[in-house]
Scaffold this motif. Structure first.
Motif, PDB file in Angstrom:
ATOM      1  N   CYS A 128       0.868  -1.062  -0.156  1.00 50.78           N
ATOM      2  CA  CYS A 128      -0.152   0.153  -0.018  1.00 50.78           C
ATOM      3  C   CYS A 128       1.617   1.590   0.228  1.00 50.78           C
ATOM      4  N   PRO A 129       0.475   2.209  -1.175  1.00 50.71           N
ATOM      5  CA  PRO A 129       1.267   3.784  -1.150  1.00 50.71           C
ATOM      6  C   PRO A 129       1.331   3.986   0.071  1.00 50.71           C
ATOM      7  N   PRO A 130       2.168   4.437   0.884  1.00 45.21           N
ATOM      8  CA  PRO A 130       2.879   5.602   1.325  1.00 45.21           C
ATOM      9  C   PRO A 130       2.350   7.044   1.137  1.00 45.21           C
ATOM     10  N   PRO A 131       1.384   7.565   1.965  1.00 45.78           N
ATOM     11  CA  PRO A 131       0.587   9.631   1.469  1.00 45.78           C
ATOM     12  C   PRO A 131       1.150  10.176   0.996  1.00 45.78           C
ATOM     13  N   ASP A 132       0.757  10.245  -0.008  1.00 46.70           N
ATOM     14  CA  ASP A 132       1.673  12.191  -0.244  1.00 46.70           C
ATOM     15  C   ASP A 132       3.460  12.225  -0.678  1.00 46.70           C
ATOM     16  N   ARG A 133       3.819  10.830  -0.872  1.00 46.00           N
ATOM     17  CA  ARG A 133       5.459  10.511  -1.631  1.00 46.00           C
ATOM     18  C   ARG A 133       5.247  10.550  -3.453  1.00 46.00           C
ATOM     19  N   THR A 134       5.639  11.149  -3.594  1.00 42.21           N
ATOM     20  CA  THR A 134       6.529  11.179  -5.407  1.00 42.21           C
ATOM     21  C   THR A 134       7.114   9.872  -5.106  1.00 42.21           C
ATOM     22  N   PRO A 135       7.112   8.754  -6.296  1.00 41.52           N
ATOM     23  CA  PRO A 135       5.679   9.001  -7.479  1.00 41.52           C
ATOM     24  C   PRO A 135       4.094   8.578  -7.301  1.00 41.52           C
ATOM     25  N   TYR A 136       4.454   7.795  -6.095  1.00 43.85           N
ATOM     26  CA  TYR A 136       2.864   7.016  -5.848  1.00 43.85           C
ATOM     27  C   TYR A 136       2.365   7.820  -4.958  1.00 43.85           C
ATOM     28  N   SER A 137       2.142   9.172  -5.006  1.00 46.55           N
ATOM     29  CA  SER A 137       0.557   9.786  -5.182  1.00 46.55           C
ATOM     30  C   SER A 137       0.008  10.039  -6.180  1.00 46.55           C
ATOM     31  N   GLU A 138       0.290   9.581  -7.225  1.00 49.14           N
ATOM     32  CA  GLU A 138      -0.450   9.851  -8.159  1.00 49.14           C
ATOM     33  C   GLU A 138      -0.973   8.106  -8.357  1.00 49.14           C
ATOM     34  N   TRP A 139      -0.689   7.147  -7.548  1.00 45.70           N
ATOM     35  CA  TRP A 139      -1.548   5.950  -7.434  1.00 45.70           C
ATOM     36  C   TRP A 139      -3.068   5.770  -6.851  1.00 45.70           C
ATOM     37  N   GLY A 140      -2.473   7.157  -5.774  1.00 42.48           N
ATOM     38  CA  GLY A 140      -4.294   6.905  -4.877  1.00 42.48           C
ATOM     39  C   GLY A 140      -3.862   6.218  -3.779  1.00 42.48           C
ATOM     40  N   ARG A 141      -5.198   5.547  -3.409  1.00 43.26           N
ATOM     41  CA  ARG A 141      -4.524   4.960  -2.034  1.00 43.26           C
ATOM     42  C   ARG A 141      -5.392   3.210  -2.125  1.00 43.26           C
ATOM     43  N   HIS A 142      -4.883   3.148  -2.997  1.00 40.99           N
ATOM     44  CA  HIS A 142      -4.853   2.113  -3.387  1.00 40.99           C
ATOM     45  C   HIS A 142      -4.251   0.381  -3.243  1.00 40.99           C
ATOM     46  N   HIS A 143      -4.558  -0.784  -2.393  1.00 41.90           N
ATOM     47  CA  HIS A 143      -3.130  -1.222  -2.174  1.00 41.90           C
ATOM     48  C   HIS A 143      -2.885  -1.866  -3.502  1.00 41.90           C
ATOM     49  N   PHE A 144      -2.131  -2.535  -3.502  1.00 38.20           N
ATOM     50  CA  PHE A 144      -1.233  -3.420  -4.396  1.00 38.20           C
ATOM     51  C   PHE A 144      -0.570  -5.169  -4.601  1.00 38.20           C
ATOM     52  N   ILE A 145      -0.633  -5.604  -5.557  1.00 35.33           N
ATOM     53  CA  ILE A 145      -0.309  -6.847  -5.280  1.00 35.33           C
ATOM     54  C   ILE A 145       0.698  -6.805  -6.247  1.00 35.33           C
ATOM     55  N   ALA A 146       2.091  -6.614  -6.071  1.00 34.64           N
ATOM     56  CA  ALA A 146       2.565  -6.537  -7.218  1.00 34.64           C
ATOM     57  C   ALA A 146       3.278  -7.785  -8.032  1.00 34.64           C
ATOM     58  N   VAL A 147       3.887  -8.991  -7.489  1.00 38.08           N
ATOM     59  CA  VAL A 147       3.999 -10.482  -8.081  1.00 38.08           C
ATOM     60  C   VAL A 147       3.489 -10.772  -7.199  1.00 38.08           C
ATOM     61  N   LEU A 148       2.840 -12.191  -7.570  1.00 37.43           N
ATOM     62  CA  LEU A 148       2.497 -13.547  -6.763  1.00 37.43           C
ATOM     63  C   LEU A 148       3.409 -14.421  -8.112  1.00 37.43           C
ATOM     64  N   CYS A 149       4.397 -15.373  -7.698  1.00 39.02           N
ATOM     65  CA  CYS A 149       5.283 -16.220  -8.447  1.00 39.02           C
ATOM     66  C   CYS A 149       5.252 -17.565  -7.753  1.00 39.02           C
ATOM     67  N   VAL A 150       5.481 -18.916  -8.255  1.00 40.78           N
ATOM     68  CA  VAL A 150       5.789 -19.781  -7.852  1.00 40.78           C
ATOM     69  C   VAL A 150       6.423 -20.774  -8.580  1.00 40.78           C
ATOM     70  N   ALA A 151       7.599 -21.389  -8.109  1.00 39.09           N
ATOM     71  CA  ALA A 151       7.944 -22.502  -8.883  1.00 39.09           C
ATOM     72  C   ALA A 151       7.291 -23.362  -9.570  1.00 39.09           C
ATOM     73  N   PRO A 152       7.837 -23.353 -10.830  1.00 40.33           N
ATOM     74  CA  PRO A 152       7.190 -24.174 -11.927  1.00 40.33           C
ATOM     75  C   PRO A 152       7.016 -25.751 -10.716  1.00 40.33           C
TER      76      PRO A 152
END
Length: 140
Positions: free
Chosen positions: A86-110
């Protein structure tokens, strides 16, 4: 009739936990192996991973959940990860993202896929994001 042996599900010997700095070498190896066949991928060094991920203001170790599998000799190996933030409040460059939560990556070995490890990782990320603090603008 030929008897078919049922393999032990790898997920039964796999535990999830949040990132620790001592995990960095295994994490960088896993990351580089997992994404090596992707277009435009460049391997990360530990220093690059620190700079791009760990030193990011949005990084929280609790949101980087790792799946560790223990083999029959007791040796653990990293077999999956999920990175939620979850991006911290009002810090660039994340301020443009809004207050959204993200899952950046999910990976499991084959070798460990289709055993529920990815589902467990996703659930862990969702649970962590559910309890993330919500930042509200203060009233003046």
């Amino acid at each position: 009739m030929r008897e078919i042996a049922t393999p032990i599900r790898q997920a039964e010997k796999t535990r999830l936990r949040s990132f620790r700095i001592s995990d960095l070498p295994a994490l960088v190896r896993f990351w580089n192996d997992a994404f090596a066949d992707q277009p435009n991928f460049r391997p990360f060094s530990e220093a690059t991973f620190r700079q791009r991920i760990l030193e990011c203001p949005a990084f929280d170790p609790a949101g980087l959940v790792l799946a560790w599998h223990e083999d029959t000799s007791g040796h653990e190996m990293l077999v999956g990860l999920v990175h939620a933030f979850c991006p911290p409040p009002d810090r660039t460059p994340y301020s443009e993202w809004g207050r959204h939560h993200f899952i950046a990556v999910l990976c499991v070995a084959p070798k460990f896929r289709r055993q529920g490890i990815g589902s467990r990782l996703l659930q862990a990320a969702e649970n962590w994001l559910y309890y993330c603090p919500v930042y509200l603008a203060s009233q003046a």
